[in-house]
Design an enzyme around this catalytic site. Structure first.
Site, PDB file in Angstrom:
ATOM      1  N   LYS A  34     -10.777 -10.537  10.152  1.00  0.00           N
ATOM      2  CA  LYS A  34      -9.356 -10.711  10.808  1.00  0.00           C
ATOM      3  C   LYS A  34      -8.769  -9.313  11.032  1.00  0.00           C
ATOM      4  O   LYS A  34      -9.198  -8.468  10.087  1.00  0.00           O
ATOM      5  CB  LYS A  34      -8.424 -11.624  10.453  1.00  0.00           C
ATOM      6  CG  LYS A  34      -8.035 -11.583   9.149  1.00  0.00           C
ATOM      7  CD  LYS A  34      -7.280 -12.888   8.451  1.00  0.00           C
ATOM      8  CE  LYS A  34      -6.991 -12.694   7.187  1.00  0.00           C
ATOM      9  NZ  LYS A  34      -5.376 -12.709   6.588  1.00  0.00           N
ATOM     10  N   TYR A 261      11.319  16.959   7.370  1.00  0.00           N
ATOM     11  CA  TYR A 261      12.534  16.161   7.684  1.00  0.00           C
ATOM     12  C   TYR A 261      13.396  15.725   6.606  1.00  0.00           C
ATOM     13  O   TYR A 261      12.989  15.308   5.469  1.00  0.00           O
ATOM     14  CB  TYR A 261      12.186  14.685   8.353  1.00  0.00           C
ATOM     15  CG  TYR A 261      11.698  15.001   9.882  1.00  0.00           C
ATOM     16  CD1 TYR A 261      12.599  15.334  10.945  1.00  0.00           C
ATOM     17  CD2 TYR A 261      10.502  14.655  10.384  1.00  0.00           C
ATOM     18  CE1 TYR A 261      12.272  15.588  12.047  1.00  0.00           C
ATOM     19  CE2 TYR A 261       9.798  14.589  11.442  1.00  0.00           C
ATOM     20  CZ  TYR A 261      10.792  15.122  12.575  1.00  0.00           C
ATOM     21  OH  TYR A 261      10.387  15.323  13.787  1.00  0.00           O
TER      22      TYR A 261
HETATM   23  C1  LIG Z   1      -6.585 -18.170   4.896  1.00  0.00           C
HETATM   24  C2  LIG Z   1      -7.084 -16.806   4.307  1.00  0.00           C
HETATM   25  N1  LIG Z   1      -8.407 -16.707   3.663  1.00  0.00           N
HETATM   26  C3  LIG Z   1      -8.824 -15.759   3.222  1.00  0.00           C
HETATM   27  C4  LIG Z   1      -8.302 -14.434   3.362  1.00  0.00           C
HETATM   28  C5  LIG Z   1      -8.751 -13.112   2.904  1.00  0.00           C
HETATM   29  O1  LIG Z   1      -8.179 -12.857   1.450  1.00  0.00           O
HETATM   30  P1  LIG Z   1      -8.625 -11.560   0.766  1.00  0.00           P
HETATM   31  O2  LIG Z   1      -8.304 -10.369   1.771  1.00  0.00           O
HETATM   32  O3  LIG Z   1      -7.354 -11.391  -0.392  1.00  0.00           O
HETATM   33  O4  LIG Z   1      -9.736 -11.743   0.302  1.00  0.00           O
HETATM   34  C6  LIG Z   1      -6.781 -14.456   3.878  1.00  0.00           C
HETATM   35  C7  LIG Z   1      -6.160 -13.141   4.053  1.00  0.00           C
HETATM   36  O5  LIG Z   1      -5.186 -12.925   4.243  1.00  0.00           O
HETATM   37  C8  LIG Z   1      -6.341 -15.692   4.522  1.00  0.00           C
HETATM   38  O6  LIG Z   1      -5.145 -15.267   4.977  1.00  0.00           O
END
Ligand SMILES: Cc1ncc(COP(=O)(O)O)c(C=O)c1O
Length: 384
Positions: A34, A261
């Site tokens: 994602k 800045y």
């Molecule tokens: C529902 C869910 N599963 C898995 C993950 C993966 O987490 P990580 O990046 O800590 O492995 C996330 C990340 O935010 C998540 O929201």
């Protein structure tokens, strides 16, 4: 071309994915891609993992569509589920596995399945075992599962939860969440999908059927550093993104001169300053404190003065070879093999590696390397 480049080591990504599998050998590992694969470029990362990962996970259908458009055919998990019922036709027919976390989603899915009598779907029922973000309370889950399983359109129901403190494996909240979800899983006899990266690495009781590693795929150690048993994890995971630019100007200043800045930095000795083409407009964190490290030819130098939109300034007094054109590694592995961990930079910025990686802006070209060809000596300009 502007020299700032995010070099992405796809071999390291595959290596880290295999480490996740080794950490949870009895589970299958869905690759969490994602947020544009945590800033690394979702389609390139998906392609690199395509022959390894039995499923991939994204936040929403739009992110899944981008992978499908690129030819990714494995099941794609939608971690936030769907937001509107009109996403359902594509979910049902496109091998998306939706998380269900509210009643309206359950009702909308069952209603829509009636229009697709020849299709069956896999769903993940999200249980709120204690994090209190998304999910059904443990008391509600059984009735929801029965309702789903009684419907001929449901192929498979996974039980899912998310942990609030998996990076601190001894924390009372993690122990309580594990107890709640494992009790429920045993009672309902469902496949479980509970573990993010820290739980994949250090909580075997959370592994079960599917794990969901995200940040560890990108080479970030998600565990609190004081967990001695995982001291070796930094060696086991390889950084995937190397953010690199060049010095575009040099200033020689006497003592007592301000830099940048707000004149946050005032030189306390004769100082040579390198101006680097990278700023908060690229996603580099403006909260970077005085002394935040960068690498120049394998040596560390520190940020001096506030990060501006397109530039930042570094004290290069101690690196006599540094000058206009010198490569500056903001994080990752430089050409000398030295590594600057993005988590260390994040600490200097009072944030976490997740935000630095996901925050790299679209204007920063990603340069992909694979098949042993990782080489940060090419800038984005060499790509065009
Ligand atoms: C529902 C869910 N599963 C898995 C993950 C993966 O987490 P990580 O990046 O800590 O492995 C996330 C990340 O935010 C998540 O929201």
């Amino acid at each position: 071309m502007r020299p700032l480049t995010a070099h992405i080591d796809l071999d390291a990504l595959r290596h880290n994915y295999l480490q996740a599998r080794r950490s949870a050998p009895d589970a299958r590992a869905m690759a969490v891609l994602k947020a544009n694969a945590y800033g690394h470029g979702a389609t390139a990362c998906a392609e690199a993992l395509n022959d390894l990962a039995p499923a991939m996970a994204v936040a929403c259908l739009e992110e899944g569509q981008a992978l499908r458009a690129h030819g990714i055919q494995c099941p794609i998990v939608l971690l936030e589920g769907f937001f509107e019922a009109d996403e359902l036709d594509e979910i049902i027919t496109g091998d998306y596995w939706s998380v269900l976390h509210t009643r309206w989603q359950v009702e909308a899915l069952l209603a829509r399945l009636a229009h697709w009598p020849r299709h069956r779907v896999t769903v993940l029922i999200k249980c709120d075992s204690g994090m209190h973000r998304l999910g059904f309370s443990p008391d509600e889950v059984e009735a929801i599962c029965q309702r789903l399983q009684a419907h001929g359109g449901i192929e498979q129901t996974l039980l899912m939860t998310h942990f609030a403190t998996a990076d601190a494996p001894d924390s009372p909240l993690l122990i309580s969440q594990l107890q709640t979800i494992n009790t429920l899983r045993r009672r309902l006899d469902l496949p479980g999908c509970f573990a993010n990266s820290p739980a994949t690495l250090s909580v075997p009781a959370a592994h079960h059927d599917w794990v969901r590693p995200g940040v560890m795929l990108y080479g970030v150690n998600p565990l609190e550093t004081d967990h001695a048993q995982h001291d070796d994890i930094d060696q086991v995971l390889k950084p995937v993104m190397t953010l690199q630019s060049r010095i575009i100007a040099v200033r020689d200043l006497p003592a007592g001169e301000p830099i940048g800045y707000g004149a946050r930095h005032v030189t306390d000795r004769p100082t040579r300053v390198g101006v680097v083409a990278c700023g908060y407009g690229d996603g580099y964190d403006r909260h970077a404190a005085e002394g935040t490290p960068v690498l120049i030819d394998g040596q560390r130098a520190g940020i001096a003065g506030r990060v501006s939109m397109d530039m930042l300034t570094v004290d290069i007094t101690g690196i006599p070879g540094a000058g206009i054109g010198s490569r500056v590694t903001l994080w990752g592995r430089d050409a000398s093999g030295a590594v600057l961990d993005v988590s260390e930079v994040a600490q200097w910025c009072d944030t976490i590696a997740y935000t630095l990686l996901t925050g790299i802006m679209p204007r920063v070209p990603r340069c992909y390397h694979q098949d042993g060809a990782f080489d940060t000596s090419c800038d984005a300009s060499a790509l065009f």
